[in-house]
Write a protein that holds these residues in place. Structure first.
Motif, PDB file in Angstrom:
ATOM      1  N   UNK A 634       0.834  -1.202   0.000  1.00  0.00           N
ATOM      2  CA  UNK A 634       0.000   0.000   0.000  1.00  0.00           C
ATOM      3  C   UNK A 634       0.868   1.251   0.000  1.00  0.00           C
ATOM      4  N   UNK A 635       1.873   1.295   0.878  1.00  0.00           N
ATOM      5  CA  UNK A 635       2.764   2.446   0.930  1.00  0.00           C
ATOM      6  C   UNK A 635       3.528   2.617  -0.377  1.00  0.00           C
ATOM      7  N   UNK A 636       3.983   1.489  -0.938  1.00  0.00           N
ATOM      8  CA  UNK A 636       4.716   1.562  -2.195  1.00  0.00           C
ATOM      9  C   UNK A 636       3.878   2.163  -3.305  1.00  0.00           C
ATOM     10  N   UNK A 637       2.608   1.754  -3.396  1.00  0.00           N
ATOM     11  CA  UNK A 637       1.725   2.293  -4.433  1.00  0.00           C
ATOM     12  C   UNK A 637       1.491   3.783  -4.224  1.00  0.00           C
ATOM     13  N   UNK A 638       1.246   4.184  -2.982  1.00  0.00           N
ATOM     14  CA  UNK A 638       0.961   5.587  -2.693  1.00  0.00           C
ATOM     15  C   UNK A 638       2.184   6.470  -2.920  1.00  0.00           C
ATOM     16  N   UNK A 639       3.344   6.021  -2.447  1.00  0.00           N
ATOM     17  CA  UNK A 639       4.539   6.861  -2.474  1.00  0.00           C
ATOM     18  C   UNK A 639       5.283   6.818  -3.803  1.00  0.00           C
ATOM     19  N   UNK A 640       5.287   5.664  -4.442  1.00  0.00           N
ATOM     20  CA  UNK A 640       6.099   5.514  -5.645  1.00  0.00           C
ATOM     21  C   UNK A 640       5.317   5.730  -6.943  1.00  0.00           C
ATOM     22  N   UNK A 641       3.981   5.641  -6.863  1.00  0.00           N
ATOM     23  CA  UNK A 641       3.187   5.783  -8.090  1.00  0.00           C
ATOM     24  C   UNK A 641       2.182   6.925  -8.001  1.00  0.00           C
ATOM     25  N   UNK A 642       1.289   6.882  -7.033  1.00  0.00           N
ATOM     26  CA  UNK A 642       0.161   7.818  -7.033  1.00  0.00           C
ATOM     27  C   UNK A 642       0.580   9.250  -6.710  1.00  0.00           C
ATOM     28  N   UNK A 643       1.359   9.440  -5.651  1.00  0.00           N
ATOM     29  CA  UNK A 643       1.763  10.798  -5.299  1.00  0.00           C
ATOM     30  C   UNK A 643       2.650  11.419  -6.378  1.00  0.00           C
ATOM     31  N   UNK A 644       3.646  10.705  -6.913  1.00  0.00           N
ATOM     32  CA  UNK A 644       4.410  11.279  -8.029  1.00  0.00           C
ATOM     33  C   UNK A 644       3.547  11.624  -9.240  1.00  0.00           C
ATOM     34  N   UNK A 645       2.539  10.778  -9.548  1.00  0.00           N
ATOM     35  CA  UNK A 645       1.654  11.088 -10.671  1.00  0.00           C
ATOM     36  C   UNK A 645       0.878  12.377 -10.420  1.00  0.00           C
TER      37      UNK A 645
END
Length: 714
Positions: A634-645
């Motif tokens: 969950x953290x990986x998706x939020x920090x590495x994908x969604x927030x950068x997008x």
């Protein structure tokens, strides 16, 4: 300092036997010297700038530059208060150049030498005194913060540094043309402070009584460069001249329609006054462009303002020497803080030719598909200004347009076309439809209903102008209005009337059925919406030649390969993702499992490059990961994908929600302090009531987790 002065004045009166003996005067004078050159008080509370560097590093000489108001002195003062090493602050602002070396020598002697070591130092103001002090400082670590270094020429600075070969220097100053030569001679690289972030801007405005939302905070960063003095001044002017409305202040500053002078303008106008007319015109070109340009693109734009290539190149060098131009790779852009002011330096009669040249410059990449979103957005804004509104309206028939942060900013243009009785009926129709979609996304139901009425009137006035697409579009808007009022009978009637014009199994039929499902969801009929969305998703899979099993474990590139070149229709892929996303939302409302629908929707949004809905669906997937106990995923998706997008594509209205969700997940990992600190930052933003309530709920959840109580993610 004032206490020392008062002591001297009292002694001068002779009252109560007060006085000084001759042998007491030298230490008194030295104390005055030390107090005069003490670090200025640090603003309280101090807000660090983004990625602040350490004050002292392994480098012997450092050069930190920035416009007046950039916070250089405050940074040094704050860092010095936390430095384990003794530091000497020396401000040359009020000293003539020939007195600097001697004054610095006396300052160093007063701070580092005892009275015996100071005895016998040569009198004078030159570097001989400084060298003598250096000789007696052998073995003593010396670090000097020299402020307003731009007041000295490169020759004088170099002599100061060379006279103290073992001392470390941190030179603070404003950009100036000869700094490149000075930096090269001493083999130093000029450094800058990065300014405040949107979080810091939101905090300053909240403290001033003018809370701002995330998009406005980002806009303020763009207008002020994040420079602390400019931000604080902007907050005060917002309160005193714009009734606390920061968005209105931004609009006035951007249009150069503000009536109260800003500190930013007063300071930077002095810099512009030192430039020649060619450099000011080139600055105007870069300010008008707004987006980074290559040197070749600047040269192509220059003739529209009456400039030749060589003159433009010289101007770019001049602007760069003052740090007015910032370079990233092969592109250059004007510093954010000066962009608004630079627009006032347009030569007479060039505004329209420059806008037309910029339109033509950006158009090939915009239409060729290889552009960036900022360039595409800027190109779109040139269209109505240069008589090409019909080109803009072509984009409003695609979902892509409404997923961009710049779409709402084009609403005034759309309203102008919609209300223009001389415009083509089709242009007015597309404008009204685009406005209706924007109103629906903003949940402005009354505005939406009024726009649907306008569409009905336009269609009735020109019955011969409409085809299947327009009838389906009108039916969709009618269905949405009836869904908002709960009139299901009228909603179904609108659907049936439009269905007759679409062949079964056609793309138009699938679009209409999806919109029917969406309207059932809006009306609160989640079971019907779920069934319809599943049916349309199945038909969309078949149209693309895929099955749900094909998506299991496949990444975007593998899916693209399965679709093939001819079948990779982004609209169909996007529509399938929308169907799956609607299934997820329906299942959430019904309290049932949605299986892998969210993950599959996420993949298809990525394939369609639909970044806004991808971020929203990604949050659903992150929530699913927490539900099954996979916090790191969950953290990986939020920090590495969604927030950068969200940050890369300027989806500023989504950033607070993603960060708040990340804070809750962090709390689930046990790091409650970090989670609460992040929520404290986010609650400084002005957010809609629903989101404010959600933030409060998330904070309460984190507090429960910190207290050891179980909690569900939110």
């Amino acid at each position: 300092m004032w206490k020392l002065a008062a002591r001297v004045v009292l002694a001068c009166t002779g009252h109560g036997g007060q006085g000084f003996t001759a042998n007491e005067l030298p230490p008194l004078y030295e104390q005055f010297v030390q107090e005069l050159q003490a670090f200025p008080a640090t603003p309280a509370p101090y807000l660090p700038q983004a990625t602040e560097p350490d004050l002292l590093t392994g480098a012997r000489v450092r050069l930190v530059t920035g416009f007046s108001g950039a916070g250089k002195t405050a940074w040094a003062s704050h860092a010095a208060a936390h430095s384990p090493e003794p530091l000497t602050y020396f401000d040359v602002a009020t000293l003539p150049a020939e007195a600097v070396a001697g004054s610095l020598a006396r300052e160093l002697a007063a701070r580092h030498l005892d009275s015996r070591a100071r005895t016998g130092l040569p009198h004078g103001t030159g570097t001989d005194t400084l060298r003598a002090v250096h000789h007696r400082l052998a073995g003593t670590p010396v670090a000097i913060v020299l402020d307003n270094a731009h007041r000295l020429d490169a020759h004088d600075l170099r002599h100061l540094v060379e006279a103290l070969p073992t001392a470390r220097f941190v030179l603070l100053g404003q950009p100036r043309p000869d700094q490149a030569a000075f930096a090269a001679r001493l083999d130093v690289r000029p450094e800058t402070l990065d300014g405040w972030t949107a979080d810091d801007v939101a905090s300053v405005f909240a403290d001033t009584g003018c809370p701002v939302d995330r998009p406005t905070a980002e806009r303020l960063v763009g207008l002020t460069g994040g420079l602390p003095l400019y931000v604080r001044n902007a907050a005060r002017l917002t309160l005193t001249h714009h009734d606390g409305d920061a968005a209105r202040f931004c609009t006035a500053l951007s249009a150069r329609a503000h009536t109260a002078p800003t500190v930013q303008d007063l300071i930077l106008a002095e810099v512009f006054d030192t430039l020649d007319s060619t450099a000011r015109t080139t600055a105007y070109l870069l300010a008008t462009a707004e987006v980074p340009l290559t040197d070749e693109e600047v040269r192509r734009l220059a003739p529209a303002a009456g400039l030749g290539g060589p003159a433009c190149a010289r101007a770019m060098r001049s602007l760069t020497s003052y740090s007015l131009v910032q370079r990233t790779g092969t592109t250059a852009t004007l510093h954010d803080a000066v962009r608004s002011l630079a627009t006032e330096y347009a030569p007479e009669g060039v505004a329209r030719p420059v806008e037309e040249a910029l339109r033509d410059l950006l158009a090939p990449t915009a239409e060729g598909g290889g552009t960036t979103l900022p360039r595409l957005a800027r190109w779109m804004t040139t269209l109505p200004r240069t008589g090409r509104t019909e080109e803009l309206l072509r984009f409003t028939t695609h979902d892509f347009f409404f997923e961009q942060s710049f779409a709402a900013g084009l609403a005034p243009t759309l309203r102008a076309v919609a209300s223009d009785g001389r415009a083509a009926p089709m242009d007015r129709f597309d404008s009204l439809n685009a406005l209706a979609i924007l109103a629906q996304e903003a949940d402005e139901r009354d505005v939406h209903g009024s726009l649907v009425d306008d569409l009905d009137a336009l269609v009735a006035a020109h019955p011969e102008a409409w085809g299947t697409r327009e009838r389906s579009v009108l039916a969709t808007q009618r269905m949405a209005r009836h869904a908002h009022t709960g009139d299901l009978a009228s909603m179904n009637a609108a659907y049936l009337a439009a269905r007759a014009g679409n062949a079964d199994g056609s793309p138009g039929s699938r679009v209409l059925r999806f919109n029917q499902a969406r309207c059932f969801f809006l009306a609160g009929r989640h079971e019907q919406a779920d069934l319809l969305a599943l049916d349309v998703a199945e038909a969309s899979y078949a149209a693309l030649g895929l099955t749900p099993e094909d998506v299991l474990g496949a990444g975007p590139e593998e899916l693209r390969a399965l679709l093939g070149e001819e079948a990779a229709r982004l609209d169909d892929v996007k529509r399938l993702a929308d169907c799956l996303a609607l299934v997820v939302r329906c299942k959430r409302e019904l309290g049932t499992s949605h299986g892998l629908a969210a993950m599959h929707a996420l993949k298809f949004y990525h394939l369609a490059q639909a970044w806004r809905p991808m971020v929203g669906m990604g949050q659903e997937v992150a929530d699913d990961f927490v539900g099954i106990g996979d916090l790191q995923a969950s953290l990986g998706l939020l920090e590495q994908t969604l927030l950068p997008l969200a940050e890369r594509y300027r989806l500023d209205d989504l950033v607070v929600g993603v960060r708040a969700q990340r804070a809750v997940v962090i709390a689930h990992t046990g790091d409650h302090a970090t989670a609460l600190a992040e929520l404290d930052v986010l609650q400084r933003y002005d957010v809609p009531p629903g989101q404010a309530e959600e933030l409060a709920h998330q904070r309460a959840l984190v507090l429960r987790l910190a207290a050891g109580a179980p909690g569900r993610p939110s």
